[in-house]
Design a protein around this motif. Structure first.
Motif, PDB file in Angstrom:
ATOM      1  N   CYS A   5       0.832  -1.210   0.000  1.00 40.55           N
ATOM      2  CA  CYS A   5       0.000   0.000   0.000  1.00 40.55           C
ATOM      3  C   CYS A   5       0.865   1.258   0.000  1.00 40.55           C
ATOM      4  O   CYS A   5       0.588   2.213  -0.737  1.00 40.55           O
ATOM      5  CB  CYS A   5      -0.945  -0.013   1.194  1.00 40.55           C
ATOM      6  N   ARG A   9       0.980   4.106  -3.001  1.00 41.03           N
ATOM      7  CA  ARG A   9       0.812   5.540  -2.748  1.00 41.03           C
ATOM      8  C   ARG A   9       1.979   6.333  -3.312  1.00 41.03           C
ATOM      9  O   ARG A   9       1.799   7.333  -4.017  1.00 41.03           O
ATOM     10  CB  ARG A   9       0.705   5.792  -1.246  1.00 41.03           C
ATOM     11  N   HIS A  13       1.791   8.973  -6.491  1.00 40.33           N
ATOM     12  CA  HIS A  13       2.193  10.363  -6.237  1.00 40.33           C
ATOM     13  C   HIS A  13       3.334  10.787  -7.158  1.00 40.33           C
ATOM     14  O   HIS A  13       3.314  11.877  -7.742  1.00 40.33           O
ATOM     15  CB  HIS A  13       2.587  10.548  -4.776  1.00 40.33           C
ATOM     16  N   ASP A  19      -1.685  12.563  -4.138  1.00 38.31           N
ATOM     17  CA  ASP A  19      -1.385  11.851  -2.901  1.00 38.31           C
ATOM     18  C   ASP A  19      -2.693  11.234  -2.430  1.00 38.31           C
ATOM     19  O   ASP A  19      -3.555  11.925  -1.889  1.00 38.31           O
ATOM     20  CB  ASP A  19      -0.813  12.794  -1.845  1.00 38.31           C
ATOM     21  N   HIS A  22      -4.230   7.644   2.691  1.00 35.64           N
ATOM     22  CA  HIS A  22      -3.301   6.571   3.004  1.00 35.64           C
ATOM     23  C   HIS A  22      -3.319   6.103   4.463  1.00 35.64           C
ATOM     24  O   HIS A  22      -2.321   5.609   4.972  1.00 35.64           O
ATOM     25  CB  HIS A  22      -1.882   6.971   2.604  1.00 35.64           C
ATOM     26  N   TYR A  28      -7.342   1.772   2.111  1.00 34.92           N
ATOM     27  CA  TYR A  28      -7.004   0.846   1.028  1.00 34.92           C
ATOM     28  C   TYR A  28      -8.031  -0.259   0.827  1.00 34.92           C
ATOM     29  O   TYR A  28      -7.917  -1.040  -0.126  1.00 34.92           O
ATOM     30  CB  TYR A  28      -5.612   0.237   1.272  1.00 34.92           C
TER      31      TYR A  28
END
Length: 151
Positions: A5, A9, A13, A19, A22, A28
């Motif tokens: 995960c 991210r 990004h 972004d 998170h 997620y």
């Protein structure tokens, strides 16, 4: 898993500037088990982006895999007793395979890091990149079963 995960991210990004939310694991849940392609489609729709997913996919995958390996190196292990279970199952004549939404390089990296790569016949390890549709569709699992001779 948290490493995957975090790598997703970072890759999104780096490539798109977005972004994504998170907080692990809550943010997620909608994409757990999805291929990178499916994740990009999800975030594109969720945030109203005009990304050409096909155009950015390869770069996002490259970034994610590099970041994942950096984060996960030396930190992966099986559940206690799993390696012994695999050996006993093989000794008993059981066959088994792996179906994953991850890229083949990630699957093999994970198995190697966990010390169980040698327990699996390579042709019985299937990535969703080898089938028409990734998760949430069952294609990757059906392909493993087909290779194992299930009817």
């Amino acid at each position: 898993e948290p490493h995957s995960c975090a790598a997703l991210r970072a890759a999104i990004h780096t490539v798109t500037g977005l972004d994504i939310p998170h907080e692990y694991p809550h943010d997620y849940y909608p994409v757990f088990g999805f291929s990178v392609h499916s994740c990009l489609e999800y975030y594109k729709e969720r945030f109203g982006k005009d990304w050409d997913v096909e155009a950015i996919l390869e770069k996002v995958v490259e970034e994610k895999e590099a970041e994942y390996q950096r984060l996960a190196k030396g930190r992966l292990q099986t559940f206690p007793g799993f390696a012994e279970f695999l050996a006993r199952a093989r000794d008993a004549g059981c066959s088994f395979g792996i179906g994953s939404s991850g890229a083949m390089s990630k699957i093999l990296f994970n198995l190697e890091e966990a010390g169980i790569l040698g327990e699996f016949e390579r042709e019985m390890v299937v990535s969703a990149t080898s089938v028409a549709r990734g998760k949430p569709f069952p294609d990757v699992y059906l392909e493993v079963m087909r290779r194992m001779g299930a009817e």
